[in-house]
Write an enzyme that holds these catalytic residues in place. Sequence first.
Site, mmCIF file in Angstrom:
data_model
loop_
_atom_site.group_PDB
_atom_site.id
_atom_site.type_symbol
_atom_site.label_atom_id
_atom_site.label_comp_id
_atom_site.label_asym_id
_atom_site.label_seq_id
_atom_site.Cartn_x
_atom_site.Cartn_y
_atom_site.Cartn_z
ATOM 1 N N ASP A 107 35.138 76.342 67.308
ATOM 2 C CA ASP A 107 36.341 75.392 67.312
ATOM 3 C C ASP A 107 37.083 75.205 66.007
ATOM 4 O O ASP A 107 36.622 74.960 64.987
ATOM 5 C CB ASP A 107 35.678 73.822 67.496
ATOM 6 C CG ASP A 107 34.958 73.622 68.949
ATOM 7 O OD1 ASP A 107 35.029 74.497 69.702
ATOM 8 O OD2 ASP A 107 34.303 72.820 69.056
ATOM 9 N N ASP A 159 36.074 69.791 80.295
ATOM 10 C CA ASP A 159 35.538 68.569 79.165
ATOM 11 C C ASP A 159 35.191 67.310 79.813
ATOM 12 O O ASP A 159 35.702 66.369 79.794
ATOM 13 C CB ASP A 159 36.515 68.327 78.247
ATOM 14 C CG ASP A 159 36.821 69.714 77.442
ATOM 15 O OD1 ASP A 159 36.162 70.433 76.880
ATOM 16 O OD2 ASP A 159 38.201 69.627 77.129
HETATM 17 O O1 1PR Z 1 43.535 71.191 76.434
HETATM 18 O O2 1PR Z 1 44.037 73.350 76.776
HETATM 19 O O3 1PR Z 1 44.711 72.137 74.585
HETATM 20 O O4 1PR Z 1 42.182 72.906 75.324
HETATM 21 C C1 1PR Z 1 41.934 72.408 74.252
HETATM 22 C C2 1PR Z 1 40.465 73.017 73.905
HETATM 23 O O5 1PR Z 1 39.622 72.695 72.904
HETATM 24 C C3 1PR Z 1 39.568 72.641 75.432
HETATM 25 O O6 1PR Z 1 38.999 73.976 75.668
HETATM 26 C C4 1PR Z 1 38.522 71.795 74.553
HETATM 27 O O7 1PR Z 1 37.136 71.975 75.059
HETATM 28 C C5 1PR Z 1 38.533 71.977 73.028
HETATM 29 N N1 1PR Z 1 38.414 70.681 72.461
HETATM 30 C C6 1PR Z 1 39.291 69.949 72.267
HETATM 31 N N2 1PR Z 1 38.715 68.784 71.267
HETATM 32 C C7 1PR Z 1 37.689 69.343 70.993
HETATM 33 C C8 1PR Z 1 36.583 68.509 70.042
HETATM 34 O O8 1PR Z 1 35.541 69.119 69.897
HETATM 35 N N3 1PR Z 1 37.144 67.404 69.369
HETATM 36 N N4 1PR Z 1 36.064 71.172 71.386
HETATM 37 C C9 1PR Z 1 37.262 70.390 71.714
HETATM 38 C C10 1PR Z 1 35.259 71.503 72.404
HETATM 39 C C11 1PR Z 1 33.242 71.956 72.763
HETATM 40 C C12 1PR Z 1 32.659 73.415 73.058
HETATM 41 C C13 1PR Z 1 31.502 73.369 71.949
HETATM 42 C C14 1PR Z 1 30.407 73.117 72.722
HETATM 43 C C15 1PR Z 1 29.025 73.577 71.981
HETATM 44 N N5 1PR Z 1 34.182 72.064 72.008
HETATM 45 O O9 1PR Z 1 33.333 74.304 73.399
HETATM 46 O O10 1PR Z 1 31.807 74.558 71.222
HETATM 47 O O11 1PR Z 1 30.101 71.785 73.080
HETATM 48 O O12 1PR Z 1 28.573 72.835 70.944
HETATM 49 P P1 1PR Z 1 26.973 72.764 70.631
HETATM 50 O O13 1PR Z 1 26.567 74.092 70.949
HETATM 51 O O14 1PR Z 1 27.283 72.598 69.161
HETATM 52 O O15 1PR Z 1 26.621 71.781 71.332
HETATM 53 P P2 1PR Z 1 43.750 72.335 75.663
#
Ligand code: 1PR
Length: 581
Positions: free
Chosen positions: A278, A436
Site C-alpha cells: 500500500d 473493499d
Molecule cells: O478506489 O480505485 O482508487 O483504489 C484504491 C485502492 O487502494 C483499493 O484497491 C483499496 O483496496 C486500496 N486502499 C484504499 N485505502 C486503503 C487503506 O488501507 N487505507 N488499502 C487501501 C487497501 C488493503 C489490502 C491490504 C490487505 C492485507 N489495502 O490490500 O494490503 O488488507 O493486509 P494485511 O495482510 O496486513 O492484513 P481506487
Amino acid sequence: MEAAPFVSAKVQPFRSSSSALLLSRNENIYRKNLKFKTRNFSVRAAANDGSSVVTLLDYGAGNVRSVRNAIRFLGYDIKDVQTPEDILNANRLIFPGVGAFAAAMDVLNQTGMAEALCTYIENDRPFLGICLGLQLLFESSEENGPVKGLGLIPGVVGRFDSSSGFRVPHIGWNAVQITKDSGILDDIGGCHVYFVHSYRAMPSNANNDWISSTCDYGDNFIASIRKGNVHAVQFHPEKSGNVGLSILRRFLYSKSDVTEPAERKASKLAKRVIACLDVRTNDKGDLVVTKGDQYDVREHTKENEVRNLGKPVELAGQYYKDGADEISFLNITGFRDFPLGDLPMLQVLRNASENVFVPLTVGGGIRDFTDGNGRHYSSLEVASEYFRSGADKVSIGSDAVYAAEAYLKTGVKTGKTSLEQISRVYGNQAVVVSIDPRRVYLKDPNEVECKAIKVMIPGPNGEEYVWYQCTVNGGREGRPIGAYELAKAVEDLGAGEILLNCIDCDGQGTGFDIELIKLVSDAVTIPVIASSGAGAVEHFSEVFTKTNASAALAAGIFHRKEVPIQSVKEHLSKVEIEVRM
Ligand code: 1PR
C-alpha cells in the site's frame, strides 16, 4: 544442437486493406477463396554470432516493457523492428504478442510484417514467440473470430472451457511437461512458469511434430513449440522469475548456463502467494509503503504520522528475491489524487519492473478524470500509462463499484465503463477488481436485498447473519451493493480477477475472512485473490483448503518481517498444497 528442417502447414500471409480490427465473416470467406502459395523453405544455422543485439517486434498494442527489461537485464541491447526488412535482417527475433489476436493480425498484415515473419520463420532463423506470439503462428483463432493467423502451424486457437470448473483466464504458475528436445526449455522440466491467457492451442496429429511441451489445465494444451531455431511459448518467461530468465538466456545465447531451479516438483497450477504494498505520500511528501489497521494507516501517537514501512522499489525487489509470486502496488490515495499527476508512483513502477521478473499489479485512481485545465483523461489513458510504466495488471476499486451499481440497475452494458474499456483493449486477464467490503451484521437476512449469510460466530449483539457491504474511497463510504453482487457484476463486465479485501480483518493478523472468501470464490468463475488478515503460515493453508481462492495476499506480516514468504511456501508445500518454490 542440430536444427530440424520443417515445412509450413499452410503459409497464407495476406495484407489487409481494411482498417477494421476484426475480420468479418464475409472477409473470412473471401480470404478462404484466395490462392496462397505454399512454400518449402530451407534451414540455416542458428545465429550464435556473439552479437549482443536482439531484434524485438513490438507492434505497439500493449506493454512489452517487461520483455525489454528482461532482455536488458541479461545484458543484451534491443533493436526495434521498424520495417519488414528489419525482421528479415534480424539475427535473433523476439515476438512478444500482446493484446487481441485479430488486432495483432490486422497490424501485421497492414504493415507487411506478416509476410516478413513467415519468410523469417520459414528460413529457420532464431525466433522466440511469447504468448500471443505463439498463438499467431497457428491457422486461426476463435478470439472474436474466427480470425486467420499466420498459418505456419496446423490448428485453431480456442478458448478454455470454464464449465469444467477451471477458472478462466488461466492465471498463475503452472507446470509444463516437456515432450521432446525443446532446446531452450531443456532444464525446466518440473518447474513452474507463469501463464496468463484465456485462449490456447491444442495438440493434434497435424501439429504434433511442433510441440515441445504441454500444460494441463482442464485440457492438455500446447505450452511451447519448437522446430529447429523456431521457438514459441504460451507462458511468459519474462515473468517467470529465474526459471524464465534462464529460458531467455538460453534463447539469446544457446550455450549459456542455466540457473538450477531450487526444486522440480511442479505438477499443476500452484496457489499464489502475493505481497502487497500500500503506497502513499506521507506528510513530508515522500512516497512510502504504509500499512493500516482496518484501513487506518496513521500512527496512534501525538504526531499522527502516516505509518512508514519502507521504500516501494526496495521492498518490491526484496519480495521478488524472497519468492513472491506476484507483487501488487496499491496507490491508496489514488481516489483523491490524480495518478497521472502522481509521477513518483509511475516512476516506482518503472524502477521496480527493471529488476522484478514476476507479475506486477498496480491499483488506485483508475477512473475518468478532468484536470484543472479542463483536459479530460479517460480511465483507459490512466491504465495505459500504468501498463507503459511496467504494470502487467491494473486493479480498479471505487470505479468498479459505481460501474457494477449502474449495470445492476439497468442490466445494460454500456461499453463505456473503465472495466469494459480496459479489458477490451488489454484483455480481461489484465483487469483486477479490488473489493473493499465491510461486515454488516443482521438479525434477519431479509433486512437487505443483498446476499446475506449465516455466520459461525455471531455478531456483537448476537446477530446470526452478515452481509458484506462494498465501500469506495479507501473504505470511507459504504455503498448499497454487496461483495457477492459486485463480484458477479464485474465478472460480467470484463474483470479477469478479483482482489478480495476485508476491512474488518485488515491488519488484524487473525486470519482471512473464510466465509467472505468462500461466498465470493464460489460465485464467480474468474480467479479470486484472498486478502486481509494473514498473521501466520496456517492462515494460508486454511484459506486454500476451505475456499476456492487461487491466491492469497498479505502485507503487514511481510513488511514487519514476522513471517517470511519462504516460510509460507514451505508450510504450504508440507501440507501438500502446490506452490512455486
Ligand atoms: O478506489 O480505485 O482508487 O483504489 C484504491 C485502492 O487502494 C483499493 O484497491 C483499496 O483496496 C486500496 N486502499 C484504499 N485505502 C486503503 C487503506 O488501507 N487505507 N488499502 C487501501 C487497501 C488493503 C489490502 C491490504 C490487505 C492485507 N489495502 O490490500 O494490503 O488488507 O493486509 P494485511 O495482510 O496486513 O492484513 P481506487
